[in-house]
Enzyme design. Structure first.
Site, PDB file in Angstrom:
ATOM      1  N   GLY A   1       8.494   3.735   0.401  1.00  6.95           N
ATOM      2  CA  GLY A   1       9.312   4.898   0.686  1.00  6.95           C
ATOM      3  C   GLY A   1      10.776   4.610   0.451  1.00  6.95           C
ATOM      4  N   GLY A   2      11.627   5.563   0.863  1.00  7.39           N
ATOM      5  CA  GLY A   2      13.049   5.411   0.626  1.00  7.39           C
ATOM      6  C   GLY A   2      13.700   4.341   1.481  1.00  7.39           C
TER       7      GLY A   2
ATOM      8  CG  ASP B   1      10.808  11.279   7.429  1.00  7.80           C
ATOM      9  OD1 ASP B   1      10.934  12.343   6.791  1.00  7.80           O
ATOM     10  OD2 ASP B   1      10.602  10.190   6.885  1.00  7.80           O
TER      11      ASP B   1
ATOM     12  CB  ALA C   1      10.284   0.654   5.044  1.00  8.77           C
TER      13      ALA C   1
ATOM     14  CB  ILE D   1      -0.952   0.015   1.215  1.00  4.59           C
ATOM     15  CG1 ILE D   1      -0.168  -0.143   2.523  1.00  4.59           C
ATOM     16  CG2 ILE D   1      -1.991  -1.080   1.096  1.00  4.59           C
ATOM     17  CD1 ILE D   1      -1.051  -0.118   3.768  1.00  4.59           C
ATOM     18  CB  ALA D   2       2.849   3.172   1.461  1.00  7.18           C
TER      19      ALA D   2
END
Length: 679
Positions: free
Chosen positions: A34-35, A148, A37, A31-32
Site C-alpha cells: 500500500g501507500g 481508512d 506499508a 502479499i500486499a
C-alpha cells in the site's frame, strides 16, 4: 564477466524475504503493498504460527514523530478484542524497520466481492456491511477512529468471517497533526474520504460513518459515487457534491435505503449518525423492513433522511398500509359469509335484496276457483312472525363492527412510531417528541465519546419502535466525553500510585525504572503522561520509579597516568584525590602506584584516593677521581651503586681512577651502574 552483474529488466530481489525480523519473525513472500506499508506472510518462530507482518515504508519509519505515534496507536489497537477486527499481536522497531505483527486472514477482500457481485440486493449489501459497522462501533467505543475504511481493508476469510484490518495505523498517521506527521500527505483513500478530512484533515468517528456510507453505495451500485480524472477532482466532489441516491443507477432500491445512504454520507458531519453504533442501529431497522418485504415506508424514510432526499416521496402513509394493502385489510375486517338457507341472517350477510324503486313487480298469480266452503272450524290465530332474526342481525353487525374496530384500535391504531432524536440537543428532541404527542422522561445522563454534552445518546423505545400514542419516551442525555486528570503521584510508592490511578478510572501500564540522586528507591519520580494531563477512562499511564542512587564503577587505574584517571572519574561524577607521592623504581613518575578503593562502585560525589609515583629516587654521583680502585669501589657500593671497572686509553697499571661514567655530580637512580676508568 562478473557473476553478480544484473540482467537488464530482471526483478530486484526483495531484501525482506528470508529475513529474521526482531529475532522472531521469519519473513516470507509479500502479499500486499500500500501507500504506507507492505504486508508479508511470516512465521512466528517463537509461537510457531503463521502471521501477517506489516512493514512501514522507510520514509515513514524513519520519522521519529510518526514512529512514536504509530507505537502508541498500535498498542491501543491491540487492546481491541472483537470477532470482526483483525487481531494485532506485536509491534516493534528493528534498526528503523517499524513493523506490526497481525492475524493472517486467508481469503479475499471486499473489493473482490464488489467486482464479482455488484450491484447486489440491498439485503446482501447490508449483510456485508453489518460486521464492518460492528467492528467500527467497537473501536469508536474505545476512542479509536479508523480513518481508512475501504473495501481493501475489509477481509473475508475462506469460512465467511468478515474482519476489518488496519485499526490504529490510520489514526497513527492522521491525528490532529496528520499533515506534519506525514510530510504534508493526506492519508486515506480519496474515494472514501469525508469532506472534513479533505478540508482540514481533522475528523472524528463520523468520518468512518461517511466512508461506510460510500462503501454501502458501492455495494448497491457497483460504482463509486464520485469519480474524476485525478484524486483532486474526486476530493473536490466529496466537498461540494452530495452522494447521489443509489436508485438512480438501480431503480428497484426502496426509498428508505436511499435515505440510509444519504444520512451516512451527509456532507455536514452533524447530519450523520454520531458513530458506527448509531449507523448499525439504523441498518438493523432497514434490514428488518427489507426482510418483511416493505417497499415503501415514508415514516422510516423521513426519519432516516429529513431534509436530505430530493426524491418525491409522495404522501406519507401509515405503517399499517405499508404492511397490508387495502384489499387485505378489508378482508380482515369483513364478516364471514354463511349459507343462504339459514333461518336467520348473521352479521356476515346483508338483508335480502329488494327490487330497486320503479322496477316492475312480478305479475300476480291468477286465482283458482273457490271450492265450497267447509263447515267453519273454530278459528285459530296465525302465528306471529318472529322479530328475533332482524334483531340478531343488527346485534351481530354491531358486534362485528365493534370487534373489528377494537382489534384495529388495540392492535394497531393506538400506536405510533418513536421519532428518531439521537444526536439532537435536548430542546430539539423535546420539541420533536412533543409534536408527536409523546411524553418525555429522562434516564441518568451518561458519558459519550462521540455525542456532545447535552445531546441525546439513546431513547427507550428506540427510534422506529411502536409506542402508544401519548406514551412516554425515555431520553438519555450525553455528559460529553468522560475524562479524568492524571493524579499527582510523585513521592508515592508504586502501589500507592497504582491505587491513585484506579481511583480516577485510569489504567496502569508499565513501570519505567530510573536512577535518581534525590528520590529514594521504590518511590515514584513522575508519571507519563504528566500529572494534570486529561485522559479518557481506561487510558494507560506509565510510572517512572526510582532505583535510588546510581552506582558508578570505579575501575582499576594502577599503572595508569594519574591525570588521565582523575579526568575520567570526574566525568563520572566521582572525586579523585592524591593522598601521597612516593619514589618507585618500577613505576614511572606521575603514574598510579595504588588506589582506594581498588575496584567496585561508588555513588556520585564520593572520593577515590591515589598514591602517585615520583619515579625512582635519584642520588648524586660522588667524585672518586684519583682514588684507588678499591677505595672508589667501596664508596660507590656503600651508596647503593653497582661498580664496573675498565682500563682507560692511557692505562699504565697504577690502579687509580682516571674518570667515571656517569660523571661526578650527576643525579642517577639508586642501583645504577657506575663505570670506573683506570690509569
Amino acid at each position: 564477466m562478473s557473476s553478480d552483474r544484473r540482467v537488464p529488466g530482471a526483478a530486484v530481489p526483495d531484501p525482506m524475504i528470508g529475513r529474521l525480523l526482531d529475532g522472531r519473525y521469519l519473513m516470507g513472500p509479500r502479499i500486499a503493498r500500500g501507500g504506507m506499508a507492505s504486508v508479508y506472510e511470516a512465521t512466528d518462530t517463537r509461537l510457531e504460527r503463521t502471521v501477517a507482518v506489516k512493514i512501514m515504508h522507510a520514509g515513514l519509519g524513519d520519522d521519529d514523530e510518526f514512529a512514536a505515534r504509530f507505537v502508541r496507536e498500535a498498542r491501543a489497537a491491540a487492546r481491541l478484542s472483537h470477532p470482526n477486527v483483525v487481531a494485532v499481536y506485536d509491534q516493534g522497531d528493528e534498526h528503523g524497520t517499524v513493523f506490526l505483527a497481525m492475524e493472517l486472514v486467508s481469503g479475499h477482500t471486499l473489493r473482490d466481492t464488489i467486482t464479482k457481485e455488484s450491484p447486489m440486493s440491498p439485503l446482501r449489501a447490508l449483510a456485508l456491511l453489518e460486521p464492518v459497522l460492528s467492528a467500527l462501533a467497537s473501536a469508536h467505543r474505545a476512542g479509536l477512529i479508523h480513518r481508512d475504511v475501504k473495501p481493501e481493508n475489509v477481509l473475508i476469510a475462506d469460512d465467511g468471517r468478515i474482519k476489518v484490518a488496519d485499526f490504529g495505523l490510520a489514526k497513527a498517521v492522521s491525528a490532529d497533526t496528520q499533515h506534519t506527521a506525514t510530510k504534508g500527505v493526506l492519508i486515506g483513500t480519496v474515494s472514501y474520504l469525508a469532506p472534513e478530512l479533505v478540508v482540514d484533515g481533522k475528523a472524528d468517528a463520523r468520518a468512518d460513518v461517511y466512508a461506510a456510507g460510500v462503501l454501502l453505495y458501492e455495494l448497491l451500485t457497483g460504482k463509486k459515487p464520485h469519480e474524476g480524472e485525478s484524486p483532486i477532482q474526486v476530493a473536490y466532489k466529496h466537498v461540494h457534491h452530495d452522494v447521489p441516491p443509489p436508485s438512480e443507477l438501480v431503480p428497484h432500491i426502496p426509498p428508505y435505503v436511499d435515505a440510509l445512504v444519504a444520512r451516512a454520507t451527509a456532507r455536514e458531519p452533524g447530519l450523520r449518525p454520531a458513530d458506527a453504533a448509531v449507523l448499525l442501529h439504523q441498518v438493523h431497522r432497514v434490514s428488518h423492513a427489507l426482510a418483511n418485504g416493505v417497499r415503501e415506508d415514508p415514516d422510516l424514510t423521513a426519519d432516516l433522511a429529513p431534509m436530505l432526499l430530493s426524491r418525491d416521496l409522495g404522501e406519507r402513509s401509515d405503517t399499517a398500509s405499508d404492511m397490508w394493502d387495502a384489499d387485505e385489510m378489508a378482508a380482515l375486517m369483513a364478516p364471514s359469509p354463511v349459507r343462504e338457507d339459514t333461518a336467520t341472517y348473521p352479521a356476515a350477510l346483508p338483508p335480502p335484496m329488494q327490487p330497486p324503486p320503479g322496477a316492475p313487480r312480478p305479475a300476480a298469480r291468477p286465482r283458482e276457483p273457490r271450492a265450497p266452503k267447509p263447515p267453519k272450524a273454530p278459528r285459530q290465530r296465525r302465528p306471529r312472525r318472529s322479530r328475533r332474526g332482524p334483531i340478531l342481525l343488527v346485534l351481530a353487525l354491531l358486534l362485528a363492527t365493534a370487534g373489528g374496530g377494537a382489534a384495529y384500535w388495540f392492535g394497531w391504531a393506538r400506536y405510533t412510531s418513536t421519532p428518531g432524536v439521537v444526536g439532537m440537543t435536548q430542546s430539539a428532541a423535546e420539541s420533536k417528541l412533543d409534536d408527536a404527542g409523546l411524553s418525555i422522561d429522562y434516564a441518568d445522563a451518561a458519558y459519550s465519546e462521540t455525542v456532545p454534552a447535552g445531546r441525546v445518546i439513546e431513547t427507550d423505545p428506540e427510534a422506529g419502535s411502536r409506542i402508544l400514542q401519548e406514551g412516554t419516551v425515555t431520553l438519555t442525555l450525553s455528559l460529553g466525553k468522560e475524562r479524568y486528570d492524571v493524579p499527582k503521584v510523585k513521592g508515592l510508592t508504586e502501589d500507592q500510585a497504582q491505587d491513585a490511578l484506579l481511583e480516577v478510572k485510569l489504567s496502569f501500564d508499565e513501570t519505567i525504572e530510573k536512577y535518581s540522586e534525590t528520590v529514594p528507591a521504590g518511590t515514584v519520580i513522575r508519571s507519563i503522561p504528566e500529572s494534570g494531563t486529561t485522559l479518557r477512562p481506561g487510558a494507560s499511564v506509565d510510572l517512572v520509579v526510582s532505583l535510588g542512587r546510581q552506582p558508578i564503577k570505579v575501575g582499576d587505574w594502577v599503572g595508569d597516568d594519574y591525570d588521565d584517571a582523575r579526568e575520567a572519574l570526574e566525568e563520572r561524577g566521582l572525586v579523585a584525590t592524591v593522598t601521597s607521592e612516593e619514589y618507585d623504581d618500577t613505576v614511572p613518575e606521575g603514574d598510579v602506584i595504588s588506589q582506594e578503593p581498588r575496584r567496585g562502585t561508588l555513588f556520585r560525589g564520593e572520593t577515590v584516593s591515589f598514591v602517585v609515583s615520583l619515579g625512582p629516587e635519584l642520588v648524586e654521583v660522588p667524585s672518586v677521581t684519583a682514588s684507588g680502585v678499591g677505595a672508589a669501589t667501596a664508596e660507590l657500593e656503600a651508596l647503593g651503586f653497582e661498580v664496573k671497572t675498565e682500563e682507560s686509553g692511557s692505562y699504565i697499571g697504577l690502579g687509580y681512577v682516571l674518570s667515571t661514567d656517569p660523571a661526578a655530580g650527576e643525579m642517577i637512580p639508586l642501583g645504577s651502574t657506575i663505570t670506573l676508568f683506570l690509569v
